[in-house]
Design a protein around this motif. Structure first.
Motif, PDB file in Angstrom:
ATOM      1  N   SER A 113       0.812  -1.221   0.000  1.00 39.71           N
ATOM      2  CA  SER A 113       0.000   0.000   0.000  1.00 39.71           C
ATOM      3  C   SER A 113       0.844   1.269   0.000  1.00 39.71           C
ATOM      4  O   SER A 113       0.501   2.239  -0.660  1.00 39.71           O
ATOM      5  N   TYR A 114       1.959   1.277   0.726  1.00 42.81           N
ATOM      6  CA  TYR A 114       2.758   2.504   0.754  1.00 42.81           C
ATOM      7  C   TYR A 114       3.327   2.832  -0.624  1.00 42.81           C
ATOM      8  O   TYR A 114       3.539   4.001  -0.959  1.00 42.81           O
ATOM      9  N   LEU A 115       3.541   1.811  -1.443  1.00 41.72           N
ATOM     10  CA  LEU A 115       4.004   2.073  -2.810  1.00 41.72           C
ATOM     11  C   LEU A 115       2.875   2.664  -3.656  1.00 41.72           C
ATOM     12  O   LEU A 115       3.123   3.529  -4.502  1.00 41.72           O
ATOM     13  N   PHE A 116       1.650   2.214  -3.411  1.00 44.69           N
ATOM     14  CA  PHE A 116       0.502   2.819  -4.086  1.00 44.69           C
ATOM     15  C   PHE A 116       0.395   4.301  -3.713  1.00 44.69           C
ATOM     16  O   PHE A 116       0.191   5.157  -4.575  1.00 44.69           O
ATOM     17  N   TYR A 117       0.546   4.599  -2.427  1.00 43.83           N
ATOM     18  CA  TYR A 117       0.433   5.990  -1.994  1.00 43.83           C
ATOM     19  C   TYR A 117       1.585   6.833  -2.524  1.00 43.83           C
ATOM     20  O   TYR A 117       1.389   8.007  -2.852  1.00 43.83           O
ATOM     21  N   SER A 118       2.761   6.251  -2.625  1.00 45.74           N
ATOM     22  CA  SER A 118       3.884   6.975  -3.238  1.00 45.74           C
ATOM     23  C   SER A 118       3.560   7.304  -4.688  1.00 45.74           C
ATOM     24  O   SER A 118       3.720   8.443  -5.133  1.00 45.74           O
ATOM     25  N   TYR A 119       3.104   6.302  -5.414  1.00 43.26           N
ATOM     26  CA  TYR A 119       2.741   6.524  -6.811  1.00 43.26           C
ATOM     27  C   TYR A 119       1.636   7.577  -6.921  1.00 43.26           C
ATOM     28  O   TYR A 119       1.709   8.480  -7.755  1.00 43.26           O
ATOM     29  N   SER A 120       0.640   7.471  -6.069  1.00 47.01           N
ATOM     30  CA  SER A 120      -0.475   8.426  -6.102  1.00 47.01           C
ATOM     31  C   SER A 120       0.008   9.848  -5.883  1.00 47.01           C
ATOM     32  O   SER A 120      -0.424  10.776  -6.568  1.00 47.01           O
ATOM     33  N   LEU A 121       0.902  10.014  -4.929  1.00 47.62           N
ATOM     34  CA  LEU A 121       1.447  11.338  -4.648  1.00 47.62           C
ATOM     35  C   LEU A 121       2.116  11.927  -5.882  1.00 47.62           C
ATOM     36  O   LEU A 121       1.846  13.062  -6.272  1.00 47.62           O
ATOM     37  N   TYR A 122       2.973  11.141  -6.514  1.00 50.44           N
ATOM     38  CA  TYR A 122       3.678  11.639  -7.702  1.00 50.44           C
ATOM     39  C   TYR A 122       2.718  11.858  -8.871  1.00 50.44           C
ATOM     40  O   TYR A 122       2.843  12.837  -9.608  1.00 50.44           O
ATOM     41  N   ALA A 123       1.761  10.953  -9.041  1.00 49.69           N
ATOM     42  CA  ALA A 123       0.806  11.090 -10.142  1.00 49.69           C
ATOM     43  C   ALA A 123      -0.074  12.328  -9.953  1.00 49.69           C
ATOM     44  O   ALA A 123      -0.312  13.079 -10.910  1.00 49.69           O
TER      45      ALA A 123
END
Length: 173
Positions: free
Chosen positions: A46-56
């Motif tokens: 999940s933290y990788l999803f949130y990282s991606y979401s932040l950058y996106a």
């Protein structure tokens, strides 16, 4: 650069992805975005999803993020039980102009984590931006009942009540 080479040429470990994301988060958002996506696809954390979401979201790559969210929705991913996931969905719905979808996503987030002040503040913003005064009033009443509400939120409460023309409540805060 070494971890990036490992990722490109060999079987990369999670730590390699994390290192590339960390090094590039302020330097090259495209690399951080790409690596966080690839890491999420591989490890489903999940933290990788949130990282991606932040950058996106920072790069306004809403369509790319929406594709990933659609994939998650179609899966049995446990991230759908996380309130923050629904806040991200609400943000996507808001950017696409689907205010009803944004509202439903925030309601889901609030059900999952009713005391999340960040989610409540996001809902306040959505309600104010879209003249949803009845929903705003209900949320403000719930916030007032929350023992975690401290003086730091009084300005938000006062501004929100002023927005819906409840001068008595606004002046209380």
């Amino acid at each position: 650069l070494g971890s990036l080479n490992i990722i490109e040429k060999y079987e990369a470990r999670l730590v390699d992805y994390e290192r590339v994301i960390q090094v590039n988060k302020d330097k090259d958002n495209n690399i951080a975005l790409n690596m966080s996506f690839r890491a999420y696809e591989k490890y489903k954390s999940s933290y990788l999803f949130y990282s991606y979401s932040l950058y996106a979201l920072r790069d306004k790559k809403y369509a790319d993020l929406q594709i990933l969210v659609n994939d998650i929705d179609a899966s049995d991913s446990s991230i759908k039980k996380d309130a923050d996931y629904w806040v991200i969905k609400s943000t996507l719905y808001t950017h696409s102009g689907d205010i009803k979808g944004a509202k439903k996503a925030l309601q889901k987030a609030l059900k999952l984590k009713p005391d999340s002040l960040q989610t409540q503040l996001t809902a306040i913003t959505l309600y104010m931006d879209n003249n949803m005064n009845d929903e705003l009033r209900v949320l403000l009443q719930k916030l007032e009942e929350n023992p975690k509400v401290t003086g730091s939120l009084y300005y938000v409460l006062a501004s929100s009540y002023l927005y819906i023309s409840d001068i008595n409540k606004a002046s209380f805060y």
